[in-house]
Scaffold this active site. Structure first.
Site, PDB file in Angstrom:
ATOM      1  N   PHE A 141     -29.209 -33.344  49.225  1.00 35.59           N
ATOM      2  CA  PHE A 141     -29.141 -31.909  48.774  1.00 35.59           C
ATOM      3  C   PHE A 141     -30.331 -30.987  49.509  1.00 35.59           C
ATOM      4  CE2 PHE A 141     -30.820 -28.883  45.525  1.00 35.59           C
ATOM      5  CZ  PHE A 141     -29.268 -28.323  45.172  1.00 35.59           C
ATOM      6  N   ASP A 226     -36.518 -32.709  54.641  1.00 33.78           N
ATOM      7  CA  ASP A 226     -36.571 -31.829  53.630  1.00 33.78           C
ATOM      8  C   ASP A 226     -37.254 -32.596  52.520  1.00 33.78           C
ATOM      9  OD1 ASP A 226     -36.008 -30.718  51.125  1.00 33.78           O
ATOM     10  OD2 ASP A 226     -33.770 -30.492  51.450  1.00 33.78           O
ATOM     11  N   LYS A 255     -40.688 -26.935  45.653  1.00 33.48           N
ATOM     12  CA  LYS A 255     -40.972 -27.278  44.353  1.00 33.48           C
ATOM     13  C   LYS A 255     -42.422 -27.190  43.673  1.00 33.48           C
ATOM     14  CE  LYS A 255     -36.373 -29.146  43.109  1.00 33.48           C
ATOM     15  NZ  LYS A 255     -35.559 -29.261  44.178  1.00 33.48           N
TER      16      LYS A 255
END
Ligand SMILES: *Cc1c(COP(=O)(O)O)cnc(C)c1O
Length: 406
Positions: A141, A226, A255
């Site tokens: 993702f 990532d 995040k």
């Protein structure tokens, strides 16, 4: 004078918001540490951390203080001008990592978009315009822009939106031979999460990460990590790749970077950055003083032995509570992940029950996440207290019991 606020409820969501989410039935209105209160005043222990974002819990006094003081000083100037908080945050990220250059954006997807564009741009400038192949992984993702859903490994997120960016190849995660079979000198980058988050909380193996680094070196491709979810202390180190002793060429983080304030960053080397020039890429909000000031404070707190060393101590408390639950109910095939990125995979006889457990958990007063249909995911605050863990896990046990009783 502010007008009186209109009354809104969970029902309002169904009337006014684009139906791309299915939020819980309660509406959180207040948070403190790892506790949340809803409109009715009911309290919840938060093991969801705003999806691995509120790494210092809710309304951490130092973050609130920075937000207030920067809020009274300077919010936004655009990138036509630089600003002190961005320069300080970039300097500190560089001091703490492999990186020499930083690009700021506002979300994980935007940091990844920048990373993928940079990888292609670098290859076209240094090597050849035909060196554009990106290798990525099933179940990965990377965000929701068209480029990032296309690099992501779940077709359900990219189908239906028209032609996709080309020259992206997906192979199974943790399968080095599959990568060897597709990598060639036209490959510009391998893009990988050191720990797949949304894809089920699956850490890369040591051999896989090391092998990817070697393959990238052999084919003059860039290793793009990532760390949007795995970074900023979540794994017990500032960035998860440090566990592997493997250095990326480009790293993205978001995040937890702002502890709840939207901000993201792409980190890279001088050599790779030097192919870019003014106007080649950009964003209006990226690196704005308000976001960077808050992120600087979050980084100052997270990047300390006190917080980072506390992650594994807390993990053990969660894992032993999950194991006790497993001993009683025969629930999990595996408890996996690193640090406070915890995945508990349900046994086949409980397949598909993750969402039911999540809903029962909310009723019992604990907020959790899932990763797919069969994995319970916990990504709490890195400074959650032992009492909050125990209380939340007791509520979680109640939730599991109620689901199994049905
Ligand atoms: C959440 C996530 C993203 C996307 O971040 P947004 O801020 O939602 O755009 C990208 N990559 C990983 C690994 C993530 O967990």
């Amino acid at each position: 004078m502010a007008q009186e606020k209109m009354a809104v409820t969970r029902q309002t969501f169904d009337e006014v918001i684009l139906p791309v989410y299915a939020p819980a039935q309660f509406v959180p209105v207040k948070g403190k540490g790892s506790r949340i209160w809803d409109q009715q005043g009911k309290d919840y222990i938060d093991f969801s951390g705003g999806i691995a974002v509120t790494a210092l819990g809710h309304c951490h006094p130092a973050l609130v203080e920075t937000l207030k003081s920067q809020g009274e000083t300077l919010w936004h100037t655009s990138n036509v001008f630089t600003n002190e908080p961005a320069l300080r945050l970039a300097s500190k990220l560089i001091a703490a990592t492999f990186a020499e250059r930083v690009f700021f954006a506002n979300s994980g997807a935007e940091a990844n978009e920048a990373a993928f564009k940079l990888a292609r741009y670098y290859a076209s400038k240094r090597h050849s315009p035909y060196k554009s192949k990106i290798i990525a992984f099933h179940n990965a993702f990377h965000g929701r822009t068209l480029f990032t859903v296309s690099v992501g490994g779940q077709p359900k997120y990219s189908d239906g939106f028209g032609p996709k960016p080309a020259d992206i190849v997906h192979v199974p995660f943790n399968d080095l031979d599959a990568v060897k079979a597709v990598i060639d000198d036209h490959t510009c980058a391998i893009v990988v999460e050191p720990i797949q988050g949304e894809g089920g909380v699956v850490p890369a193996t040591q051999a896989f990460m090391q092998g990817l680094r070697e393959l990238c070196d052999r084919h003059q491709a860039l290793l793009v990590l990532d760390e949007v979810q795995s970074g900023m202390g979540r794994s017990g180190k500032l960035f998860a790749h440090e566990h592997y002793g493997v250095t990326p060429d480009i790293l993205t983080t978001a995040k937890a970077l702002g502890g709840g304030f939207p901000v993201s960053a792409m980190l890279t080397s001088n050599e790779i950055a030097s192919t870019m020039a003014p106007g080649v890429h950009g964003t209006t909000y990226g690196g704005n003083p308000l976001a960077c000031a808050v992120a600087e404070t979050a980084l100052d707190i997270i990047n300390t032995p006190e917080v980072l060393n506390g992650v594994d101590v807390r993990r053990e408390r969660f894992v032993s509570a999950l194991q006790a639950l497993d001993a009683r109910y025969d629930l999990f095939t595996e408890i996996r992940g690193k640090g406070l990125l915890i995945g508990a995979a349900l046994k086949p006889q409980h397949a598909g029950k993750a969402r039911d457990i999540l809903q029962a958990a909310a009723e019992a007063g604990v907020m959790i996440l899932t990763a797919g249909t069969d994995v319970i995911r916990l990504v709490p605050s890195l400074i959650i207290t032992p009492e909050e863990i125990d209380e939340g896990m007791a509520r979680f046990a109640q939730a599991v019991e109620s689901v199994l009783a049905h």
